[in-house]
Design a protein around this motif. Structure first.
Motif, mmCIF file in Angstrom:
data_model
loop_
_atom_site.group_PDB
_atom_site.id
_atom_site.type_symbol
_atom_site.label_atom_id
_atom_site.label_comp_id
_atom_site.label_asym_id
_atom_site.label_seq_id
_atom_site.Cartn_x
_atom_site.Cartn_y
_atom_site.Cartn_z
ATOM 1 N N ASN A 144 -8.988 -53.556 18.001
ATOM 2 C CA ASN A 144 -9.476 -53.819 18.971
ATOM 3 C C ASN A 144 -11.357 -54.266 18.457
ATOM 4 O O ASN A 144 -12.535 -54.404 18.777
ATOM 5 N N TYR A 145 -11.687 -53.902 17.288
ATOM 6 C CA TYR A 145 -12.973 -53.953 16.249
ATOM 7 C C TYR A 145 -12.513 -54.715 15.069
ATOM 8 O O TYR A 145 -11.236 -54.571 14.130
ATOM 9 N N ILE A 146 -13.825 -55.194 14.527
ATOM 10 C CA ILE A 146 -13.976 -55.986 13.927
ATOM 11 C C ILE A 146 -15.805 -55.368 13.029
ATOM 12 O O ILE A 146 -15.963 -55.136 13.132
ATOM 13 N N ASP A 198 -17.111 -55.078 18.740
ATOM 14 C CA ASP A 198 -15.907 -55.353 19.334
ATOM 15 C C ASP A 198 -15.788 -56.802 19.764
ATOM 16 O O ASP A 198 -16.295 -57.612 19.096
ATOM 17 N N THR A 199 -14.717 -57.432 20.346
ATOM 18 C CA THR A 199 -13.866 -58.512 20.688
ATOM 19 C C THR A 199 -15.274 -59.239 21.606
ATOM 20 O O THR A 199 -15.345 -60.263 21.694
ATOM 21 N N ASP A 200 -16.188 -58.939 21.818
ATOM 22 C CA ASP A 200 -17.346 -59.490 22.736
ATOM 23 C C ASP A 200 -18.411 -59.401 22.169
ATOM 24 O O ASP A 200 -19.418 -60.276 22.711
ATOM 25 N N ILE A 212 -8.772 -54.938 13.318
ATOM 26 C CA ILE A 212 -8.083 -56.242 13.207
ATOM 27 C C ILE A 212 -8.742 -56.551 11.896
ATOM 28 O O ILE A 212 -7.790 -56.909 11.691
ATOM 29 N N TRP A 246 -20.909 -67.214 19.220
ATOM 30 C CA TRP A 246 -19.930 -66.686 19.447
ATOM 31 C C TRP A 246 -20.830 -65.492 20.735
ATOM 32 O O TRP A 246 -20.455 -65.751 21.827
ATOM 33 N N LEU A 287 -12.262 -63.492 14.088
ATOM 34 C CA LEU A 287 -11.116 -63.224 15.273
ATOM 35 C C LEU A 287 -11.065 -65.790 15.303
ATOM 36 O O LEU A 287 -9.599 -65.154 15.470
ATOM 37 N N ILE A 322 -8.012 -65.816 17.627
ATOM 38 C CA ILE A 322 -7.862 -64.741 18.489
ATOM 39 C C ILE A 322 -8.930 -65.576 19.055
ATOM 40 O O ILE A 322 -9.957 -65.565 19.259
ATOM 41 N N VAL A 331 -11.949 -65.954 21.238
ATOM 42 C CA VAL A 331 -12.946 -65.928 21.744
ATOM 43 C C VAL A 331 -14.260 -66.086 22.200
ATOM 44 O O VAL A 331 -14.136 -67.476 22.768
#
Lengths: 319, 319
Positions: free
Chosen positions: A3-5, A21-23, A66, A124, A312, A317, A319
């Motif tokens: 869940n984390y980069i 996070d993915t947001d 990730i 992003w 991502l 993935i 975004v």
């Protein structure tokens, strides 16, 4: 899939990491001083250590991670595997940092030019969330750039696009470090502004700052906010030079948005007003109406967030 | 679905049409003088008549026709429906030419800026067939441009991108028609070169051409091939100015290819040599090595072929 980069922003002064996070939100941060004159091996070890420490500090499992996005100054090779040359980190080059990180953590890693990463961060999760095309200028010691076209970073044929600071706007102008004359960086970077300011003081113009001081762009900005005329004038002139550069960008790329970032945007509207005046007068009407000129929303976090976002995107993935 | 596209190249002097096959070959041609000072209605009727005549002359059935691609000088509106403004066709504007053509022939039509169309022609069927990114400069009375990125024309947020002729390379330089100073067009268009050449003659430099002559860029080129020193020098200087513009394009976009087109490329290597020298010295090494600088392969046909190609792309017919 985790869940984390980990986003890494390698700078000439600081090496910064964030758990993202993915947001595009930074949940945890860690930074250290870059060992900027050390050789590649030592800097590479600093990066590995910082990643290990931030994982430990944030108490996340490696399986929740990730991968790693790494933004670095300098020219990145075409395959995105190593840095070819970096003016501010003279010995940081030709080390397969992407592979080293990926192997150490058994996770994917991307290596991206820092200005590209920051531009992608704004696209992003920052000022450019709603647009499909933007050009970002990072106004610091030098002037870096990043270009997003059609929702993708445009890196060019050799991964060296968006070197906007080295756009020539006065072909017989002062010499730039790059070897050419009259690059926008010579006029409108922090270094360029300080140089022009010192010339003005030498010519006898009054200022609350004295030529004997170790003048910085920040000092000029502070003096301007205190009403110092010489400082106000030099910032306005800087804005006019940037305005010319922006006209060229609008003529060539006609992007939906131009994002200004870096230390110099601390001058705020003192810098923005002349930029708007020059572009309104000099860009095509259609282009001026449709191109939003804005300041960065992510500020110093753009590099970390953008590097994470690049990973991502590389992994496709959404975004 | 038919097999042929009509490509139209509307110019200030000539209105040209071609029957183009899906490989980008012109099978049949027809042209007429543009009624350049007439109003939009008359020019629009000229276009309709030329299309009807070329269909008849080529003895193809209207059912074999896929549609019409129309390249026009000037700024095309965002939706690609009309021309907003065209310096060389002063009254050619604000007429829904795309819809008029489509309705008259019951076939799809696209309207594209002529320099964009020509760039797409080179990408589809000319010098740029093998590359994914190119920038084209059309060196004529003015300097037009077209940009292909990632196998697509880049038109910008307001459909006014690639106005490369109006890139500023000398911000305190001579005034350009666009209102700004020191655009590359002021120096390196045919008009700009003739202006500089006359200045040189006025300053007393010897040439086989006399200042009383109605000097054209073509005459300068011819004189240079005959060994006229003043003409050779002015073409070399023009190449150096173009070299600066190309450095900027390479710094910003780092394309795989830069294609030079238009009447001025008749000077051949006399023009290309200084361009190569300046870009080799001034562009980043990676960029110089990877960016091919070439002349147009399609020449005057690029506009017709490219307009046809734009229609195929719009219809998403694989090209």
């Amino acid at each position: 899939m985790g869940n984390y980069i980990i986003g890494i922003d390698l700078g000439g002064t600081n090496l910064k990491a964030g758990i993202v996070d993915t947001d595009g939100k930074i949940l945890h941060r860690l930074s250290t001083k870059t060992n900027s004159h050390a050789d590649s091996q030592i800097i590479s070890n600093q990066i590995l250590l910082l990643i290990a420490e931030i994982i430990q500090g944030a108490r996340i499992k490696e399986s929740d991670m990730i991968g790693v996005g790494l933004g670095s100054p300098g020219l990145v090779d075409k395959r995105g595997e190593t840095v070819l040359f970096s003016p501010n980190l003279p010995r940081w080059r030709n080390i397969p940092i992407k592979r080293i990180v990926a192997e150490r953590f058994s996770k994917p890693c991307v290596l991206e030019n820092d200005a590209n990463a920051a531009a992608w961060g704004e696209k992003w999760a920052g000022a450019g969330k709603e647009v499909r095309s933007l050009v970002m200028l990072t106004l610091g010691t030098g002037i870096g750039g990043g270009i997003v076209i059609d929702n993708k970073l445009w890196r060019g044929a050799s991964n060296v696009a968006a070197e906007i600071g080295h756009m020539v706007i006065q072909m017989d102008g002062p010499q730039c470090n790059c070897g050419n004359r009259g690059c926008v960086e010579v006029y409108a970077s922090a270094t360029g502004m300080v140089r022009r300011f010192k010339e003005v003081l030498k010519s006898g113009k009054f200022s609350s700052l004295k030529i004997s001081d170790e003048i910085t762009a920040r000092m000029i900005s502070d003096a301007a906010f205190q009403g110092d005329r010489a400082s106000l004038d030099i910032i306005e002139e800087t804005g006019r030079y940037l305005g010319i550069a922006l006209i060229n960008i609008m003529h060539i790329l006609n992007p939906e948005m131009i994002v200004l970032a870096g230390g110099m945007i601390g001058s705020g509207e003192l810098l923005m007003n002349p930029i708007r005046q020059v572009t309104q007068r000099g860009a095509f009407e259609a282009s001026y109406k449709d191109t939003k000129i804005v300041f960065s929303q992510l500020g110093n976090d753009a590099g970390i967030i953008g590097a994470a976002g690049c990973l991502l995107t590389e992994l496709e993935i959404s975004v």
